[in-house]
Design a protein around this motif. Structure first.
Motif, PDB file in Angstrom:
ATOM      1  N   HIS A  34       8.065  31.096   1.996  1.00  0.00           N
ATOM      2  CA  HIS A  34       8.460  29.752   2.415  1.00  0.00           C
ATOM      3  C   HIS A  34       8.498  28.790   1.237  1.00  0.00           C
ATOM      4  O   HIS A  34       8.675  27.589   1.408  1.00  0.00           O
ATOM      5  N   THR A  35       8.341  29.334   0.031  1.00  0.00           N
ATOM      6  CA  THR A  35       8.466  28.555  -1.189  1.00  0.00           C
ATOM      7  C   THR A  35       8.879  29.488  -2.317  1.00  0.00           C
ATOM      8  O   THR A  35       8.535  30.673  -2.299  1.00  0.00           O
ATOM      9  N   SER A  36       9.612  28.968  -3.267  1.00  0.00           N
ATOM     10  CA  SER A  36      10.012  29.803  -4.408  1.00  0.00           C
ATOM     11  C   SER A  36       9.030  29.682  -5.562  1.00  0.00           C
ATOM     12  O   SER A  36       9.119  30.416  -6.539  1.00  0.00           O
ATOM     13  N   LEU A  37       8.074  28.751  -5.452  1.00  0.00           N
ATOM     14  CA  LEU A  37       7.039  28.579  -6.460  1.00  0.00           C
ATOM     15  C   LEU A  37       5.696  28.992  -5.888  1.00  0.00           C
ATOM     16  O   LEU A  37       5.292  28.500  -4.825  1.00  0.00           O
ATOM     17  N   VAL A  38       5.013  29.895  -6.571  1.00  0.00           N
ATOM     18  CA  VAL A  38       3.733  30.423  -6.100  1.00  0.00           C
ATOM     19  C   VAL A  38       2.648  30.063  -7.109  1.00  0.00           C
ATOM     20  O   VAL A  38       2.847  30.189  -8.324  1.00  0.00           O
ATOM     21  N   LYS A  39       1.502  29.620  -6.605  1.00  0.00           N
ATOM     22  CA  LYS A  39       0.381  29.283  -7.494  1.00  0.00           C
ATOM     23  C   LYS A  39      -0.052  30.502  -8.295  1.00  0.00           C
ATOM     24  O   LYS A  39      -0.213  31.587  -7.747  1.00  0.00           O
ATOM     25  N   GLY A  40      -0.257  30.303  -9.595  1.00  0.00           N
ATOM     26  CA  GLY A  40      -0.761  31.383 -10.427  1.00  0.00           C
ATOM     27  C   GLY A  40      -2.234  31.634 -10.162  1.00  0.00           C
ATOM     28  O   GLY A  40      -2.941  30.789  -9.615  1.00  0.00           O
ATOM     29  N   PHE A  41      -2.717  32.799 -10.549  1.00  0.00           N
ATOM     30  CA  PHE A  41      -4.129  33.138 -10.411  1.00  0.00           C
ATOM     31  C   PHE A  41      -4.462  34.208 -11.434  1.00  0.00           C
ATOM     32  O   PHE A  41      -3.610  34.993 -11.827  1.00  0.00           O
ATOM     33  N   MET A  42      -5.706  34.203 -11.871  1.00  0.00           N
ATOM     34  CA  MET A  42      -6.122  35.058 -12.971  1.00  0.00           C
ATOM     35  C   MET A  42      -6.687  36.396 -12.478  1.00  0.00           C
ATOM     36  O   MET A  42      -6.907  36.600 -11.286  1.00  0.00           O
ATOM     37  N   GLY A  43      -6.937  37.291 -13.421  1.00  0.00           N
ATOM     38  CA  GLY A  43      -7.545  38.581 -13.141  1.00  0.00           C
ATOM     39  C   GLY A  43      -7.816  39.263 -14.473  1.00  0.00           C
ATOM     40  O   GLY A  43      -7.480  38.730 -15.534  1.00  0.00           O
ATOM     41  N   GLN A  44      -8.417  40.439 -14.433  1.00  0.00           N
ATOM     42  CA  GLN A  44      -8.552  41.160 -15.696  1.00  0.00           C
ATOM     43  C   GLN A  44      -7.165  41.394 -16.282  1.00  0.00           C
ATOM     44  O   GLN A  44      -6.954  41.248 -17.480  1.00  0.00           O
ATOM     45  N   THR A  45      -6.233  41.766 -15.422  1.00  0.00           N
ATOM     46  CA  THR A  45      -4.825  41.809 -15.810  1.00  0.00           C
ATOM     47  C   THR A  45      -4.127  40.711 -15.020  1.00  0.00           C
ATOM     48  O   THR A  45      -3.907  40.840 -13.819  1.00  0.00           O
ATOM     49  N   THR A  46      -3.784  39.637 -15.705  1.00  0.00           N
ATOM     50  CA  THR A  46      -3.226  38.457 -15.043  1.00  0.00           C
ATOM     51  C   THR A  46      -1.713  38.516 -14.951  1.00  0.00           C
ATOM     52  O   THR A  46      -1.114  38.210 -13.911  1.00  0.00           O
ATOM     53  N   ALA A  47      -1.074  38.894 -16.045  1.00  0.00           N
ATOM     54  CA  ALA A  47       0.388  38.896 -16.107  1.00  0.00           C
ATOM     55  C   ALA A  47       0.820  39.917 -17.149  1.00  0.00           C
ATOM     56  O   ALA A  47       0.015  40.373 -17.970  1.00  0.00           O
ATOM     57  N   PHE A  48       2.102  40.250 -17.130  1.00  0.00           N
ATOM     58  CA  PHE A  48       2.608  41.326 -17.963  1.00  0.00           C
ATOM     59  C   PHE A  48       3.526  40.783 -19.063  1.00  0.00           C
ATOM     60  O   PHE A  48       4.374  39.931 -18.810  1.00  0.00           O
ATOM     61  N   THR A  49       3.337  41.311 -20.265  1.00  0.00           N
ATOM     62  CA  THR A  49       4.184  40.919 -21.392  1.00  0.00           C
ATOM     63  C   THR A  49       5.632  41.312 -21.091  1.00  0.00           C
ATOM     64  O   THR A  49       5.942  42.490 -20.893  1.00  0.00           O
ATOM     65  N   HIS A  50       6.476  40.320 -21.042  1.00  0.00           N
ATOM     66  CA  HIS A  50       7.861  40.509 -20.612  1.00  0.00           C
ATOM     67  C   HIS A  50       8.560  41.616 -21.402  1.00  0.00           C
ATOM     68  O   HIS A  50       9.247  42.475 -20.844  1.00  0.00           O
ATOM     69  N   SER A  51       8.384  41.613 -22.719  1.00  0.00           N
ATOM     70  CA  SER A  51       9.094  42.564 -23.574  1.00  0.00           C
ATOM     71  C   SER A  51       8.599  43.994 -23.425  1.00  0.00           C
ATOM     72  O   SER A  51       9.252  44.931 -23.880  1.00  0.00           O
ATOM     73  N   GLN A  52       7.430  44.178 -22.770  1.00  0.00           N
ATOM     74  CA  GLN A  52       6.876  45.522 -22.601  1.00  0.00           C
ATOM     75  C   GLN A  52       7.096  46.070 -21.188  1.00  0.00           C
ATOM     76  O   GLN A  52       6.577  47.131 -20.843  1.00  0.00           O
ATOM     77  N   VAL A  53       7.866  45.345 -20.382  1.00  0.00           N
ATOM     78  CA  VAL A  53       8.291  45.852 -19.073  1.00  0.00           C
ATOM     79  C   VAL A  53       9.582  46.639 -19.287  1.00  0.00           C
ATOM     80  O   VAL A  53      10.525  46.150 -19.912  1.00  0.00           O
ATOM     81  N   LYS A  54       9.637  47.850 -18.786  1.00  0.00           N
ATOM     82  CA  LYS A  54      10.817  48.689 -18.978  1.00  0.00           C
ATOM     83  C   LYS A  54      12.068  48.028 -18.386  1.00  0.00           C
ATOM     84  O   LYS A  54      11.977  47.366 -17.337  1.00  0.00           O
ATOM     85  N   PRO A  55      13.218  48.202 -19.016  1.00  0.00           N
ATOM     86  CA  PRO A  55      14.445  47.568 -18.511  1.00  0.00           C
ATOM     87  C   PRO A  55      14.879  48.067 -17.133  1.00  0.00           C
ATOM     88  O   PRO A  55      15.672  47.413 -16.466  1.00  0.00           O
ATOM     89  N   THR A  56      14.373  49.216 -16.725  1.00  0.00           N
ATOM     90  CA  THR A  56      14.707  49.754 -15.401  1.00  0.00           C
ATOM     91  C   THR A  56      13.870  49.138 -14.287  1.00  0.00           C
ATOM     92  O   THR A  56      14.104  49.416 -13.107  1.00  0.00           O
ATOM     93  N   VAL A  57      12.902  48.310 -14.655  1.00  0.00           N
ATOM     94  CA  VAL A  57      11.989  47.704 -13.688  1.00  0.00           C
ATOM     95  C   VAL A  57      12.445  46.281 -13.369  1.00  0.00           C
ATOM     96  O   VAL A  57      12.773  45.516 -14.278  1.00  0.00           O
ATOM     97  N   MET A  58      12.455  45.922 -12.094  1.00  0.00           N
ATOM     98  CA  MET A  58      12.869  44.586 -11.660  1.00  0.00           C
ATOM     99  C   MET A  58      11.718  43.601 -11.777  1.00  0.00           C
ATOM    100  O   MET A  58      10.600  43.883 -11.334  1.00  0.00           O
ATOM    101  N   ILE A  59      11.996  42.455 -12.345  1.00  0.00           N
ATOM    102  CA  ILE A  59      11.022  41.370 -12.364  1.00  0.00           C
ATOM    103  C   ILE A  59      11.289  40.493 -11.148  1.00  0.00           C
ATOM    104  O   ILE A  59      12.361  39.899 -11.010  1.00  0.00           O
TER     105      ILE A  59
END
Length: 427
Positions: free
Chosen positions: A330-355
């Motif tokens: 119901h929104t296109s903006l979602v609150k961020g939240f942390m974790g041991q793994t919080t987010a993924f380095t964009h350049s290290q996501v394989k090109p075959t994977v959808m973001i």
């Protein structure tokens, strides 16, 4: 003779108007999922799942009123919605047909996907964990969606074939005990967890925890390749891929497995074995609470909590139904939240994977999806969508306070996805 003819005409007319009345009075239930109309988005998924368990089909109206659900009408379903606090509307068949006609228009970025069967759900989690230790078990419990808890014994015993959907708990598949060594090696819970993990590995026939966890990761890989759906959050995402890349390499230092790591183990990684990530660099320092360069937690100093949001990508509902399903909200903006793994380095996501979701300001991917063999996987960064920086010992999240959580909705999108009638993706 004339009387008989008039009577026949009159009876035919009565039958026609009776059928017309019955058709116009037939009804369906619409569960809206927009911000204005729905009081409990999370339990709405539970209602949808519950209807599927009754061998009744549901239509998921992609991009219509926040991803609404169209259910068969019935007093039992209405009552269940009322009991669970889920907002619903009763529509005539004619009104429902108008909505479906509108959705089918080529000018609308909308579609109706048929959900056919309630998927069987498994959560990979240590037996002693409570539901609030993990966001997925927490939201499944709150939404009243049943699940089975499995762990290494069941995975290695090939029990995954019993399930359509598998969630990986906040887990470390590299055998480094979550990289908690630096801060918690003297803590009683860390010492006890390590002993239990070593005892389990020996009981299952492995000399080291790292070898046992690698075997588990390979079984899960085969489950996905064979057609399963895997969903992972937090450290289960990158540690899983690292374990696959290091299938024939010892990357653990002596405090983790009792013997030295392989010399130059970084150069021996095989990225072709991974699901989502490539060209990452492992963190060699055992005192650092980090696995590799995949995670961007330590690169987020310029992202204040108040402005930490990630945006969901928009896809064509008619041409790309899979990513559209996974991003319904119901929104296109979602609150961020942390974790041991919080987010993924964009350049290290394989090109075959959808973001599916990204924080553009910091250049990080938060929510990704891909295909492996006949199956699917989704990786979602962070630990708890309604606990910004969850730490060891923090109190559990009370989902009664967050019934419309957009971050938790993304989890439940994935839960329902295997129920969809398979429709070939066109791009």
């Amino acid at each position: 003779m004339q009387y008989a003819f008039r009577a026949k005409v009159r009876n035919t007319t009565i039958v026609f108007f009776l059928l017309l009345f019955l058709k116009s009075s037939a009804s369906v239930i619409l569960i809206p999922m927009d911000a204005e109309s729905q009081e409990n988005h999370l339990k709405a998924y539970g209602i949808t799942y519950w209807v599927l368990t009754k061998q009744q089909k549901v239509q998921w109206l992609l991009n219509y009123r926040g991803g609404a659900f169209l259910l068969p009408d019935g007093e039992t379903i209405r009552r269940e919605c009322q009991i669970r606090g889920v907002s619903f509307e009763v529509l005539s068949d004619g009104q429902a047909e108008e909505i479906l006609d509108e959705i089918s228009s080529p000018s609308q970025n909308q579609d109706a996907v048929i959900l056919e069967k309630a998927p069987k759900i498994a959560v990979y989690s240590p037996k002693g964990n409570q539901p609030w230790d993990d966001a997925v078990t927490m939201v499944l419990t709150y939404a009243e969606i049943p699940y089975a808890t499995i762990y290494d014994e069941e995975v290695l015993d090939d029990k995954l074939v019993l399930y359509d959907w598998l969630h990986l708990h906040h887990e470390d598949f590299t055998g480094q005990y979550g990289k908690f060594y630096g801060a918690y090696r003297a803590a009683p819970w860390y010492i006890e967890d390590k002993k239990e993990a070593e005892a389990l590995a020996q009981r299952l026939g492995f000399s080291k925890v790292s070898e046992e966890k690698r075997a588990v990761a390979l079984k899960i890989r085969n489950y996905v390749i064979g057609g399963g759906f895997m969903f992972a959050m937090c450290s289960a995402t990158d540690s899983f891929d690292i374990a696959l890349a290091a299938e024939n390499v010892d990357i653990c230092e002596p405090m983790f497995d009792g013997d030295p790591s392989d010399a130059n183990y970084q150069g021996k990684l095989d990225y072709s074995r991974t699901f989502a990530f490539t060209n990452f660099v492992l963190e060699r320092n055992p005192l650092r609470y980090e696995f590799s360069s995949i995670d961007m937690t330590n690169q987020r100093r310029n992202v204040p909590k108040e402005s930490d949001y990630f945006s969901l990508m928009e896809f064509s509902a008619k041409w790309d139904p899979v990513p559209t399903m996974l991003t319904q909200n119901h929104t296109s903006l979602v609150k961020g939240f942390m974790g041991q793994t919080t987010a993924f380095t964009h350049s290290q996501v394989k090109p075959t994977v959808m973001i599916l979701g990204e924080n553009k300001i910091n250049g990080e991917a938060r929510y990704i999806h891909g295909i492996k063999g006949k199956g699917f996987f989704t990786f979602y960064g962070g630990h708890d969508p309604e606990d910004y920086q969850h730490r060891v010992g923090d109190p559990k999240t009370e989902l009664e306070l967050h019934p419309t959580s957009p971050g938790y909705r993304l989890i439940l999108n994935n839960v329902l996805f295997p129920a969809a009638r398979k429709k070939k993706q066109k791009t």
